[in-house]
Design a protein around this motif. Sequence first.
Motif, mmCIF file in Angstrom:
data_model
loop_
_atom_site.group_PDB
_atom_site.id
_atom_site.type_symbol
_atom_site.label_atom_id
_atom_site.label_comp_id
_atom_site.label_asym_id
_atom_site.label_seq_id
_atom_site.Cartn_x
_atom_site.Cartn_y
_atom_site.Cartn_z
ATOM 1 N N ASN A 1 0.834 -1.197 0.000
ATOM 2 C CA ASN A 1 0.000 0.000 0.000
ATOM 3 C C ASN A 1 0.873 1.252 0.000
ATOM 4 N N GLN A 2 1.810 1.316 0.949
ATOM 5 C CA GLN A 2 2.789 2.392 0.992
ATOM 6 C C GLN A 2 4.143 1.789 1.337
ATOM 7 N N GLU A 3 5.201 2.403 0.824
ATOM 8 C CA GLU A 3 6.535 1.846 1.058
ATOM 9 C C GLU A 3 7.553 2.980 1.120
ATOM 10 N N LEU A 4 8.522 2.797 1.998
ATOM 11 C CA LEU A 4 9.632 3.735 2.136
ATOM 12 C C LEU A 4 10.928 2.970 1.907
ATOM 13 N N PHE A 5 11.710 3.437 0.941
ATOM 14 C CA PHE A 5 13.035 2.869 0.687
ATOM 15 C C PHE A 5 14.057 3.785 1.362
ATOM 16 N N PHE A 6 14.760 3.257 2.335
ATOM 17 C CA PHE A 6 15.724 4.033 3.116
ATOM 18 C C PHE A 6 17.119 3.476 2.837
ATOM 19 N N PHE A 7 17.878 4.179 1.995
ATOM 20 C CA PHE A 7 19.215 3.748 1.599
ATOM 21 C C PHE A 7 20.234 4.316 2.581
ATOM 22 N N PHE A 8 21.148 3.474 3.020
ATOM 23 C CA PHE A 8 22.057 3.903 4.086
ATOM 24 C C PHE A 8 23.482 3.410 3.841
ATOM 25 N N SER A 9 24.406 4.061 4.530
ATOM 26 C CA SER A 9 25.781 3.568 4.625
ATOM 27 C C SER A 9 26.042 3.182 6.072
ATOM 28 N N ILE A 10 26.899 2.214 6.271
ATOM 29 C CA ILE A 10 27.240 1.737 7.611
ATOM 30 C C ILE A 10 28.436 2.528 8.117
ATOM 31 N N THR A 11 28.276 3.197 9.235
ATOM 32 C CA THR A 11 29.346 4.030 9.795
ATOM 33 C C THR A 11 30.033 3.382 10.987
ATOM 34 N N GLY B 1 23.252 5.615 15.623
ATOM 35 C CA GLY B 1 24.307 6.211 14.814
ATOM 36 C C GLY B 1 25.178 5.222 14.075
ATOM 37 N N ALA B 2 24.789 3.941 14.031
ATOM 38 C CA ALA B 2 25.584 2.932 13.320
ATOM 39 C C ALA B 2 25.457 3.061 11.808
ATOM 40 N N ILE B 3 24.443 3.796 11.346
ATOM 41 C CA ILE B 3 24.258 4.025 9.909
ATOM 42 C C ILE B 3 24.040 5.508 9.652
ATOM 43 N N GLN B 4 24.148 5.864 8.391
ATOM 44 C CA GLN B 4 23.880 7.239 7.960
ATOM 45 C C GLN B 4 22.998 7.202 6.728
ATOM 46 N N GLU B 5 21.965 8.017 6.704
ATOM 47 C CA GLU B 5 21.092 8.062 5.539
ATOM 48 C C GLU B 5 21.840 8.605 4.337
ATOM 49 N N VAL B 6 21.705 7.914 3.203
ATOM 50 C CA VAL B 6 22.261 8.377 1.942
ATOM 51 C C VAL B 6 21.152 8.940 1.052
ATOM 52 N N TYR B 7 19.990 8.271 1.062
ATOM 53 C CA TYR B 7 18.884 8.683 0.196
ATOM 54 C C TYR B 7 17.637 7.947 0.645
ATOM 55 N N SER B 8 16.483 8.527 0.401
ATOM 56 C CA SER B 8 15.230 7.829 0.685
ATOM 57 C C SER B 8 14.206 8.172 -0.382
ATOM 58 N N LEU B 9 13.281 7.263 -0.595
ATOM 59 C CA LEU B 9 12.242 7.441 -1.604
ATOM 60 C C LEU B 9 10.949 6.846 -1.079
ATOM 61 N N ASN B 10 9.882 7.630 -1.113
ATOM 62 C CA ASN B 10 8.563 7.171 -0.682
ATOM 63 C C ASN B 10 7.738 6.726 -1.880
ATOM 64 N N GLY B 11 7.094 5.577 -1.747
ATOM 65 C CA GLY B 11 6.188 5.087 -2.774
ATOM 66 C C GLY B 11 4.817 4.821 -2.188
ATOM 67 N N ALA B 12 3.803 4.834 -3.041
ATOM 68 C CA ALA B 12 2.436 4.564 -2.581
ATOM 69 C C ALA B 12 1.593 4.090 -3.750
ATOM 70 N N ALA B 13 0.672 3.168 -3.458
ATOM 71 C CA ALA B 13 -0.308 2.777 -4.469
ATOM 72 C C ALA B 13 -1.109 4.001 -4.874
ATOM 73 N N ARG B 14 -1.464 4.090 -6.125
ATOM 74 C CA ARG B 14 -2.216 5.252 -6.599
ATOM 75 C C ARG B 14 -3.640 5.216 -6.040
ATOM 76 N N PRO B 15 -4.294 6.353 -5.971
ATOM 77 C CA PRO B 15 -5.576 6.428 -5.246
ATOM 78 C C PRO B 15 -6.768 5.892 -6.030
#
Length: 503
Positions: free
Chosen positions: A78-88, A200-214
Motif C-alpha cells: 500500500n505504501q513503502e519507504l526505501f531508506f538507503f544507508f551507509s554503515i558508519t 548512529g551505526a548508519i547514515q542516511e544516503v537517500y530515501s524514496l517514498n512510494g504509494a499505491a495510486r488512489p
Amino acid sequence: MKISSILSSGFVIASALQFVAAYPGSGVALTPRKTSILINPAAQPDLPTAAQAQAAASAASLNLDDIQGDILIGMKKNQELFFFFSITNSTLFKQKLKSDIKVRVTTTTQLLSVSSQPTTALNVAFSQQGLNALGVTDDLGDPLFTAGQEADASVLGDPGTTNWVPSFVGKQIHGVFLLASDTTSNLNSFLSDLNAILQGAIQEVYSLNGAARPGDQQGHEHFGFLDGISQPAVTGFNTPLPGQELVAPGVILVGEDSDPVATRPTWAKDGSFLAFRQLSQKVPEFEKFLTDNPIIEDGLTPAQGSALLGARLVGRWKSGAPVDLAPKFDDPVLAADPTRNNNFTFAHPGQNILNDQTNCPFTAHIRKTKPRADFPTPNPGNHIIRAGIPYGPEVGPAEAASNTTVTERGLAFVAYQSDISNGFHFLQHTWANNVGFFFNKNQTQPGWDPLIGANGGQPRWALGLDQTNFDRNITLENDFIVSRGGEYFFSPSLSALSGALSA
C-alpha cells in the motif's frame, strides 16, 4: 529489545500469545491488525493464504519463516519507504542486526495473514559494498551484484549516469531498509524508532517514498495501466492461475531447486538478489504522443485510436485486459478476471506467429519481456518477481494542459531473482533493448520495447504497433521512462542476518 523502543514506534503491548506472529523471538506482544497493509486488485493474482503457502512450502521443503516477506509477495504494498544507508559503525550495526533488527524483519508467512502482519513491515538488503563493510568476503556467485549497477549503466541503455540521482553514483550505498505499511505516519514512526535503535551505526544516503495510486487507480502505474498481472508463480509458494508461469524456487531464491549457479555460500540460501531502479515516467508527454499518433481505422474515433496505440504499445489496455484477447477495444470484464486475463500465448488458430501481429505487436512491452509461444519450448529461467511501487504525485492540471512533466513521478522498480544476469539484466538488455528480438520473425528487426527499451537517451523505433500496417515505423524521439539510477542488493534470509552477516 527494549519496551521503550516498541512504545516509541507507536506499537501497543498486547497479549503474550500474539508476539510470536508479530516479531518472532522478541518477547514482545503487539496489537494485531484489523486491515491488511497490502492491496489486492481484483485483476492481480491473489496471494495464497498462510495455510495454503505453508502446505506448498512443506511439500517443496521451503522455509517461509526464514525468507524475507518482500521477495515473494510482489507488487502488493500500500505504501513503502526505501531508506538507503551507509554503515558508519560496523561493530555496532552487526550487534543491532543480530538482535533488534533481525526480530523486526518481516517474514513471508507473516505477510500472508492480517492477524500476523506488523504495523509496519521491514525488510533489509545489502549491496556488495555493504557486505564488504560487514566483513563478509564470500563470493555470492553474481558478477553483476559484485560490480554494482553503476558499472552496468550503459549496458542497460542508460546514457551513463547522466540522469542518475547522485546518491546512486560512487558506491555510496551499503544497504536499504524497505518499510511497508498503510499510512505515512506508520512508516515515519517506524523509521524514527529504527534510527534510535541503531544509535548512529548508519547514515542516511537517500530515501524514496512510494504509494499505491488512489481510488480506482490502485494497482495501476502512472501511465494508467494495471500492473502486476503477469507475475510467475513459485513452486512451494503459490498455485498458478491459467496462463501463469510456474517457476522453480531456485529461479528466485538462492540455493533452491534450479538455482542456475552451482556454488553459493551456505548462508546465502533462501536469499535473493534485489535489482532496484528509480524510473521516472514522463506521463504528460506519453499522453501527448498517443494523442498525436492515433491508429486510424474505420470504426475508431481519434480518442479510440490513441487508446488502441497505447494498448498495443504496452500489450494491455489500461484496465489490464490483454490486446491478444481484446485486440481492438478494451474489455474491463475480461481484465477483472484473473483466470482469464493472463491466459493467452500470442498464438491463434489461422494466424502465423512468425508474421501476424494482428492481436499483439512483436514489440509490445509484455511480449518483449515475456514472449510465451514465441518460444517453441517453455522458457524456464528468465523470470523475476516484481515488487515495485509508484512514487510521486498524480499529474496536475497545469502539467496535463502543458503536456510537460514538472514534478517527478514514476516507478520504484524492484525485481527479485537468484541471478541478476538471468533475471532483470537479461530482460532489459537482451530482450527489451534488442531491436532484433523476438528472433526468427518476418521482421528481422522489430525494434525496441517502446515502453522500457532504452538506447542511451537516443531516439528509438518500433514496428508492428499499427495493426493496419505492421511495417509502419513509429519513431520514439524521447524516452517516456528515464532511469534515475539504482543499485543491486542481496536480500538475505533471517537466519543469515543473525548468523554470517552479524558474526
